[in-house]
Scaffold this motif. Structure first.
Motif, PDB file in Angstrom:
ATOM      1  N   ARG A 124       0.799  -1.204   0.042  1.00 44.05           N
ATOM      2  CA  ARG A 124      -0.092  -0.091  -0.048  1.00 44.05           C
ATOM      3  C   ARG A 124       0.884   1.347  -0.072  1.00 44.05           C
ATOM      4  N   LEU A 128       1.569   4.173  -3.095  1.00 50.40           N
ATOM      5  CA  LEU A 128       1.261   5.397  -2.799  1.00 50.40           C
ATOM      6  C   LEU A 128       2.565   6.119  -3.314  1.00 50.40           C
ATOM      7  N   ASP A 131       2.707   6.564  -6.834  1.00 44.72           N
ATOM      8  CA  ASP A 131       1.770   7.613  -7.478  1.00 44.72           C
ATOM      9  C   ASP A 131       2.369   8.953  -7.041  1.00 44.72           C
ATOM     10  N   SER A 246      -4.915  19.384  -4.490  1.00 42.64           N
ATOM     11  CA  SER A 246      -5.460  18.631  -5.542  1.00 42.64           C
ATOM     12  C   SER A 246      -5.039  17.152  -5.790  1.00 42.64           C
ATOM     13  N   SER A 248      -3.648  15.557  -3.312  1.00 47.21           N
ATOM     14  CA  SER A 248      -4.114  14.753  -2.014  1.00 47.21           C
ATOM     15  C   SER A 248      -5.625  14.249  -2.361  1.00 47.21           C
ATOM     16  N   SER A 249      -6.366  15.062  -3.069  1.00 47.16           N
ATOM     17  CA  SER A 249      -7.771  14.579  -3.104  1.00 47.16           C
ATOM     18  C   SER A 249      -7.717  13.324  -4.272  1.00 47.16           C
ATOM     19  N   HIS A 250      -6.812  13.602  -5.324  1.00 49.39           N
ATOM     20  CA  HIS A 250      -6.710  12.583  -6.364  1.00 49.39           C
ATOM     21  C   HIS A 250      -6.218  11.257  -5.800  1.00 49.39           C
ATOM     22  N   LEU A 251      -5.189  11.394  -4.889  1.00 52.52           N
ATOM     23  CA  LEU A 251      -4.597  10.064  -4.312  1.00 52.52           C
ATOM     24  C   LEU A 251      -5.363   9.520  -2.769  1.00 52.52           C
ATOM     25  N   ASP A 252      -6.506  10.347  -2.548  1.00 50.46           N
ATOM     26  CA  ASP A 252      -7.280  10.085  -1.388  1.00 50.46           C
ATOM     27  C   ASP A 252      -6.572  10.019  -0.216  1.00 50.46           C
ATOM     28  N   CYS A 253      -5.519  10.792   0.145  1.00 50.44           N
ATOM     29  CA  CYS A 253      -4.905  10.980   1.360  1.00 50.44           C
ATOM     30  C   CYS A 253      -4.234  12.109   1.328  1.00 50.44           C
ATOM     31  N   TRP A 270      -2.257   8.823   6.002  1.00 51.95           N
ATOM     32  CA  TRP A 270      -3.262   8.082   5.432  1.00 51.95           C
ATOM     33  C   TRP A 270      -3.490   6.704   6.524  1.00 51.95           C
TER      34      TRP A 270
END
Length: 428
Positions: A124, A128, A131, A246, A248-253, A270
């Motif tokens: 995980r 991340l 990414d 932006s 953070s929102s895209h990576l959901d963390c 996260w």
């Protein structure tokens, strides 16, 4: 610049205090068991040095009573023969085997519950981190399309299965592509800095290829490629300019830069907090230079020679050649230091080099010798701390304990001294 000596001399201890402590702890083990001896050791440390961190005492207080009872019972089983005046010759080997078996049980229980990370957690965090690499690489390509960079990648202990306790640190590598015909990597010993780990990257062939021929010429300071100038550029371009909300929102963390320090560092939240460090790299054959001003200050054009790839590769080669457990021992030592407040200042590099040095003298690193090697590492580390020096396996002139303060060395040495005869107290 004056020539600097990077060898550390031997630190002299107070022999009288050492004798008293040795007497107290030796007899405490016989009367009080392991738990009592550990508590006496801490009490003695308080008397010896009143600056013991509050977190260290709190750590002892939070240890469950059941753990100390369990360890005391183990010690009683192992040492009951010491109370007999004439122990039978056929009993002692069985008791010694029981001691070794008990330590192996403690070791593997600690390894699998504290040192070894969950593969799901590792994947995980790696995913991340990759990414984030993709986001940074894409941003740099858009903002500076002519900047010659290699493919960003993940490096460090998380990639090499040497991260312990929590997957809370990732290293993002940004390789710089420098032209071999225009730049020369100069070893630290050949520079005016004289430091073996402080290399320089000199611009060459200016008479044939004038300044401006290379993209990196804009970061020249005194004829050398400046790591500080490059880090400052990357900090302004990436840390201060990218749209982290932006991302953070895209990576959901939550991903945000840690500003104000010499390092290029990102904080990632996260479930639990973790950090990523962005390292600039210059690669040439087997040499890896990193742009880390916090390690090379005050010289703005110095680069840090990373010994980590050599150390990691050598440990892996040794284990593969004899199915050894060196990396397991290293991960356990790293976890012990990370979880124990008194040992927390210990960097991981000295531990890896300790095992490499020990491998030169000891050939048996099978699972059957695990408890012996673990105890040896504790004893060896005490000796290095007493000397105030643990020299690098690949660069003997480098003292890997040089960053530790005298107070840190004293506290770590005493904690390890308490565990020298009963290493289980480190595996709670």
């Amino acid at each position: 610049n004056a020539v600097m000596d990077f060898r550390s001399g031997r630190r002299k201890g107070e022999e009288g205090i050492a004798v008293v402590i040795d007497f107290l702890l030796t007899n405490a083990r016989l009367v009080l068991g392991v738990g009592g001896a550990a508590l006496l050791g801490i009490a003695t440390l308080v008397v010896k040095r009143v600056s013991v961190p509050v977190s260290f005492i709190r750590w002892l207080g939070e240890s469950s009573h059941a753990d100390f009872i369990s360890l005391s019972l183990t010690a009683d089983l192992c040492e009951k023969s010491s109370l007999d005046i004439q122990p039978k010759s056929d009993v002692k080997p069985k008791k010694l085997q029981l001691c070794a078996l008990t330590l192996q049980v403690h070791f593997w229980a600690f390894y699998y519950t504290r040192a070894q990370l969950s593969p799901v957690e590792v994947r995980r965090v790696q995913s991340l981190a990759l990414d984030i690499c993709t986001e940074i690489q894409g941003f740099l390509h858009t903002r500076h399309p002519d900047m010659p960079l290699g493919e960003m990648s993940l490096g460090g202990s998380l990639l090499d299965d040497l991260e312990v306790v929590r997957a809370d640190h990732a290293c993002l590598l940004v390789p710089l592509q420098v032209e071999a015909s225009l730049w020369r990597l100069i070893p630290g010993e050949e520079t005016l800095l004289t430091h073996p780990l402080h290399w320089m990257v000199r611009r060459i062939n200016l008479e044939y290829f004038p300044r401006g021929r290379s993209y990196w010429d804009r970061f020249l300071v005194g004829g050398y490629l400046s790591s500080e100038a490059l880090v400052n550029m990357l900090s302004k371009t990436v840390m201060e300019t990218m749209n982290w909300p932006s991302i953070s929102s895209h990576l959901d963390c939550l991903v945000r830069p840690v500003l104000g320090g010499p390092e290029l560092s990102l904080e990632i939240r996260w479930v639990s907090s973790s950090h990523s460090h962005v390292d600039l790299l210059i690669l040439e054959e087997d040499v890896v230079l990193t742009g880390q001003p916090q390690l090379t200050t005050p010289w703005v054009n110095a680069w840090h020679l990373s010994l980590y790839p050599w150390e990691t590769r050598r440990l892996a080669q040794l284990d593969e050649s004899d199915s050894g457990c060196r990396r397991n021992v290293l991960k356990t030592l790293k976890a012990v230091c990370k979880l124990n407040p008194a040992l927390r200042p210990m960097p991981s590099a000295p531990l890896a080099n300790l095992i490499l040095h020990l491998s030169e003298r000891e050939s048996d690193w099978s699972d059957g010798s695990l408890e012996v090697r673990f105890q040896q590492c504790i004893t060896e580390l005490i000796g290095y701390l007493e000397q105030g020096a643990l020299h690098s396996y690949f660069k003997p002139v480098v003292n890997l304990l040089g960053s530790l303060s005298e107070d840190q060395v004293d506290q770590m040495g005493f904690m390890l001294y308490c565990a020298m005869s009963e290493p289980e107290i480190l595996l709670i």
